[in-house]
Design a protein around this motif. Structure first.
Motif, short mmCIF file in Angstrom:
data_model
loop_
_atom_site.label_atom_id
_atom_site.label_comp_id
_atom_site.label_asym_id
_atom_site.label_seq_id
_atom_site.Cartn_x
_atom_site.Cartn_y
_atom_site.Cartn_z
N TRP A 774 -28.55 -29.28 11.57
CA TRP A 774 -28.82 -30.68 11.89
C TRP A 774 -30.08 -30.76 12.74
CZ3 TRP A 774 -27.49 -35.47 10.71
CH2 TRP A 774 -27.69 -36.50 11.64
N TYR A 775 -30.97 -31.66 12.36
CA TYR A 775 -32.20 -31.83 13.13
C TYR A 775 -32.18 -33.07 14.00
CZ TYR A 775 -37.15 -32.20 14.30
OH TYR A 775 -38.33 -32.29 14.99
N GLY A 776 -31.50 -34.11 13.53
CA GLY A 776 -31.44 -35.33 14.32
C GLY A 776 -31.61 -36.56 13.45
N VAL A 777 -32.19 -37.59 14.03
CA VAL A 777 -32.34 -38.89 13.37
C VAL A 777 -33.81 -39.26 13.34
CG1 VAL A 777 -31.74 -41.34 13.48
CG2 VAL A 777 -30.05 -39.61 14.11
N ASP A 778 -34.28 -39.68 12.19
CA ASP A 778 -35.67 -40.11 12.05
C ASP A 778 -35.85 -41.44 12.78
OD1 ASP A 778 -38.20 -40.94 11.26
OD2 ASP A 778 -38.00 -40.03 9.27
N GLN A 885 -36.64 -46.37 17.51
CA GLN A 885 -35.53 -46.07 18.42
C GLN A 885 -35.20 -44.58 18.42
OE1 GLN A 885 -31.96 -48.21 17.44
NE2 GLN A 885 -30.70 -47.14 18.94
N ILE A 886 -35.03 -44.01 19.59
CA ILE A 886 -34.67 -42.60 19.73
C ILE A 886 -33.17 -42.51 19.97
CG2 ILE A 886 -35.06 -40.44 20.96
CD1 ILE A 886 -37.48 -41.46 19.41
N THR A 887 -32.46 -41.90 19.04
CA THR A 887 -31.01 -41.75 19.17
C THR A 887 -30.57 -40.55 18.34
OG1 THR A 887 -28.86 -42.83 18.82
CG2 THR A 887 -30.60 -43.30 17.22
N ASP A 888 -29.37 -40.09 18.58
CA ASP A 888 -28.83 -38.97 17.80
C ASP A 888 -27.76 -39.43 16.82
OD1 ASP A 888 -26.91 -39.63 19.62
OD2 ASP A 888 -26.55 -37.60 20.35
#
Length: 984
Positions: A774-778, A885-888
């Motif tokens: 898992w890398y995260g959310v774009d 937006q920065i979120t996981d």
């Protein structure tokens, strides 16, 4: 005046040979006395000073005032090198124990339990903790090797109480308390938050599938189809007006609020236990008799456990040359079993899965069109068993109604007997014959109702009967001799074990009359089967202990076992150990160093085996034989299938263990402890080796000895007597352990074995995670991102992109797999304190773990980017909604949710925790104040188990399993008790 005492210590409990005053005990001034301690070891006893092995002692004192049902619960936190996977909240359940890591992949990792000198095969759940004098946990080869092929996972020696010469004693203990859920539930969104989230999934999914569609069109689609998906609207506004443009209609109010599925399932439980024992003895005979009763109801409805135990131990010195003894115990239990979840993780009748995953918009009760609750003729709420719910909310099923209507009862009755005769043949020479007979009868009856659920509309019932019988017979010769400062202790013996397993199962469908779940009341027999298995073991063993003036210590042992599990030419194995110790404090150069009370350096090396409980049940009894499976009949034509192809050369897994340690005590024993290093290597691990499909082998594999691995670590214990005075005392104790597990060989030609979230490879541990990365959310569009597998790195596709200079994919099928940490902790242990002020005492014990990861599938199920009736964690409120937006948490999307929810390293969470495992507060009355009433001792206390814990996430249970996975299981119970102990 110097007083010489002999004190026999079994565990850490001292029995004084001469009576000393209460004030003398309180002062604890024993430095003028010569003390000799004897500890229980394999097939005998030994002076504590001369022991070179590694062991942990748990005394009866440590079991007092604790509300434990299974004595294995007392092992948790007892010493270094011991890991415990906590038992479930089901009353009567047992924890799993690991000693110094993991010795096997496909065989049992549970330790061997030995009660009063003989293996105890009937299950320690039926031992009454109040009957236990001590438990000694043997960890290294020097301590365990005399048990040979059964000792690879360590040994727990359990000694029951015996009478003492002198005045008869009656002891009565009573506890009563409550049980409740110890692990809190995950936080989940409510109905007001839920509908807009699902609406958002539909809206975003429509836009993903229809890129040219306008926002207004997508919004309208979501509003019009929201209740079509969820099937239920609990608000008083039209379905297509419930959520408009992503906002819950401000005019909406709930038609009914009884949306809590836990209310009728979860309650306070009640626990009570009463134990009475009578002991005493004459110059020739001692006796101990007890009876105990336990009744515990769980915090889930229809889960309870009732146990009755009794024991009689008699030892008699019949002649100067003959001593005999008999140890008889019997127990019966009755259990009303809830679905524990561990073996029924996703079952519709699993109350933990259901209540955790049910969306907050469905009521367990029936309502009319206006939202009014419906009642039956008796004024009780009617359960809604015909409700139509979303696809993730189990339409047509009802966990409360099914739990109330179904039945699952277990009954167990067992008898355990131990008898011996000890002959003094000459000075220092004794011969002992021991016979043990254990029988356990287990019966289980189930009923599945005909109104709703798996057996509707016919109804079904089953009966299971299991009988286990074990006969253990051994003959032991012991010779002790001293020549000046040279002391010898030689033990030799023979042992034979016969085990018989009998199984009967029947299942029928088609209930005739109501309120009768006997099999005769059902029409169609669906299954009727039986099975009988046998196991034999023959053994010869010897041990020599030598010491020079109790300063230089040597020990050696050897055992040869023959097991019926293996072929005649492969069934005999030889296991051995050597050990040495040096009591440095006995040397002349430390004679004048008064602050050193004990300083021992010890080490050992040896080999033990493992042939216990294969994961493939057929291998457990006939590992070397190919087997056929019966019962594949076609009407009257018999049918037989090849069921198992075995390797005729299969044999034990062998555990080779090296151990070196230091024991110390300073300043009149105010500081004491130990530190040691161990390495245990397992060779000839048994694996299922793949075969070509064309060979026609069932399962396309054959089990054989083809692997190696090791565990190693450091263990430390420290005890501090901080304050020691007449009126006040303060003691601290702590232990810590490290562990490293690594595979060093796999089957030839098989470089990896993937099983669920794990991949076995040389150089990795057996519990290393192998997951999509898992890398995260774009931040640009909220897409879920994974590292790209190398096979797709140079391809062009819309689902591969570069984010922050890293090549990633939004398609989970193209994600890179890699190792992602381990379930095995880096450090674990316990610490505790004992405070005493006059007659008041406080005991606490904390357990902890640092390092390791848990794959939290329970949490993952609450983080769906598109749920169709399932519950959602409050963490979903942090989902992506706005570009940049920065979120996981990815965006809610009914089209891409499969990638968002895919198994990956996203669901790993740190397993670090600290827990207040147990605590008790006690007041002991002065003898002078109560003796006038004929009472010799009186104590009042309050205690608690599983009182508090701190984990990385609310709802997480990091010690649920050793492999780091989670299930929707019956989470552990917290117990608070009030107790009384009185002695006459």
């Amino acid at each position: 005046m110097s007083v010489k005492l002999k004190v026999i210590t079994i565990g850490a409990c001292f029995f004084l040979g001469e009576i000393v005053s209460a004030q003398q005990k309180r002062n604890d001034t024993i430095n003028t006395r010569e003390i000799e301690e004897v500890v229980v070891v394999a097939y005998g006893k030994q002076k504590k000073e001369t022991v070179v092995g590694s062991n942990t002692l748990i005394s009866a004192k440590k079991l007092e005032q604790r509300s434990i049902t299974n004595i294995a619960q007392a092992i948790d936190g007892a010493g270094p090198g011991i890991q415990v996977s906590t038992s479930t909240g089901q009353p009567g359940s047992a924890p799993s124990v690991r000693i110094r890591g993991f010795s096997s992949v496909n065989l049992s990792n549970e330790p061997l339990y030995v009660v009063d000198g003989s293996p105890y095969p009937t299950g320690i759940a039926f031992l009454n903790p109040n009957d236990i004098e001590s438990m000694t946990i043997l960890k290294d080869a020097a301590s365990t090797s005399l048990y040979g092929s059964s000792a690879a996972n360590g040994v727990v020696l359990i000694t029951t109480k015996k009478g003492k010469r002198g005045r008869d004693v009656i002891n009565f203990t009573a506890l009563t308390g409550v049980t409740e859920r110890a692990i809190p539930e995950y936080d989940r969104v409510n109905a007001y938050q839920y509908y807009p989230l699902v609406w958002e999934s539909l809206r975003n999914g429509y836009r993903t599938s229809n890129p040219t569609a306008t926002v207004a069109t997508a919004n309208a689609y979501a509003s019009n189809n929201l209740i079509t998906v969820l099937k239920n609207n609990v608000f008083n506004v039209p379905d297509n007006q419930l959520v408009v443009d992503g906002v819950l209609n401000p005019n909406a109010s709930l038609k009914y609020t009884d949306l809590d599925w836990q209310k009728d399932l979860v309650k306070k439980g009640f626990r009570q236990s009463y134990d009475l024992n009578y002991s005493g003895g004459t110059d020739k005979t001692t006796y101990f008799a007890s009876i105990g009763y336990l009744n515990e109801t769980g915090y889930i409805i229809k889960s309870d456990y009732e146990r009755l135990t009794s024991r009689l131990n008699i030892d008699s010195q019949m002649k100067d040359w003959l001593k005999v003894g008999v140890n008889l115990s019997a127990a019966s239990s009755f259990g009303n079993n809830a679905v524990d979840g561990a073996s029924n993780n996703s079952s519709y009748i699993n109350p933990f899965s259901w209540t955790r995953s049910m969306g907050p918009i469905y009521s367990p009760y029936a309502h009319d069109a206006n939202g009014n609750t419906l009642y039956d003729a008796d004024g009780q709420k009617v359960y809604d068993i015909t409700a139509i719910r979303g696809a993730d909310a189990a339409s047509g099923r009802h966990v409360i109604q099914e739990t109330l209507l179904n039945k699952d009862f277990s009954k167990t009755f067992l008898i355990n007997s131990r008898s011996y005769a000890e002959f003094k043949l000459a000075k220092g020479l004794t011969a002992t014959m021991n016979v043990a007979y254990d029988i356990r009868n287990f019966k289980n009856s189930t009923y599945t109702n005909k109104i709703i659920g798996d057996a509707a509309p016919a109804g079904a019932a089953s009966r299971t009967a299991v009988t286990n019988q074990t006969i253990t017979f051994n003959q032991i010769i012991n010779y002790r001799k001293s020549f000046g400062n040279h002391n010898f202790d030689l033990t030799g013996g023979h042992e034979s074990i016969k085990y018989i397993y009998e199984y009967l199962y029947g299942y029928k469908q088609g209930q005739v009359a109501s309120d009768n779940d006997e099999l005769v009341n059902f029409i169609t027999p669906t299954s009727l089967t039986s099975q009988t298995d046998n196991y034999r073991k023959e053994s010869y063993f010897a041990r020599l202990n030598y010491d020079f003036s109790e300063k230089y210590l040597l020990s050696g042992s050897i055992r040869t076992d023959g097991s019926s599990r293996f072929a005649p030419d492969r069934r005999w194995g030889t296991f051995w150990s050597v050990g040495a110790g040096w009591r440095v404090n006995k040397e002349a150069f430390l004679a004048n160093v008064k602050f050193v009370n004990d300083f021992k350096i010890r080490g050992s090396y040896g080999e033990v085996g493992n042939d216990q409980n294969f994961t493939n049940s057929a291998l457990s009894y006939y590992a070397y034989q190919s087997l056929y499976s019966l019962g594949y009949n076609n009407a009257t034509e018999a049918g037989i299938l090849l069921g198992l192809v075995s390797d005729p050369n299969i044999t034990w897994e062998t555990n080779k263990q090296f151990d070196i340690g230091v024991d110390f005590a300073f300043w009149n024993n105010r500081i004491s402890g130990s530190i040691e290093y161990y390495k245990r290597s397992t060779t000839d691990l048994i694996f299922a080796v793949p075969t070509p499909v064309s060979v026609g082998v069932p399962g396309n594999s054959i089990y054989t000895n083809v692997g190696d691995m090791f565990n190693k670590g450091i263990e430390a214990t420290l005890n501090l007597s901080v304050i020691k005075s007449n009126d006040f005392g303060w003691d601290l104790t702590a232990n810590a352990s490290t562990i490293k597990n690594e595979l060093t060989r796999l089957p030839d030609g098989q470089t990896q074995i993937i099983n669920g979230t794990k991949k076995l490879m040389v150089g990795q541990s057996i519990y290393d995670y192998w997951l999509r990365q898992w890398y995260g959310v774009d931040p640009s569009d909220g897409s879920p991102l994974f590292l790209v597998d190398d096979a797709y790195a140079n391809t062009t596709a819309t689902d591969i992109r570069t984010v922050n200079g890293v090549l990633v994919t939004t398609n989970y099928t193209k994600a890179k797999y890699d190792y992602s940490g381990s379930a095995i902790p880096k450090l674990y242990g316990s610490f505790g304190t004992t405070l005493r002020y006059k007659n008041l005492s406080l005991n606490t014990m904390f357990t902890y773990q640092i390092g390791g990861k848990t794959y939290d599938s329970n949490y993952a199920s609450l983080m769906s980017a598109y749920t169709q009736g399932g519950a959602l964690s409050t963490d979903i409120l942090n989902r992506w909604t706005t570009p940049g937006q920065i979120t996981d948490v990815p965006r809610m999307d009914a089209t891409t949710y499969i990638s968002s929810n895919a198994a990956s390293s996203r669901w790993l969470v740190n397993s670090d925790f600290i827990s207040l495992r147990s605590a008790s507060l006690a007041y002991t009355f002065d003898v002078e104040d109560i003796s006038q009433y004929g009472i010799r001792g009186l104590k009042l206390f309050v205690s608690g188990e599983n009182i508090w814990s701190k984990t990385a996430r609310k709802g997480l249970e990091p010690v649920q399993s050793f492999n780091g996975t989670t299930t929707n299981r019956y989470t552990p119970a917290r117990i608070y008790s009030l107790g009384l102990n009185v002695t006459f």
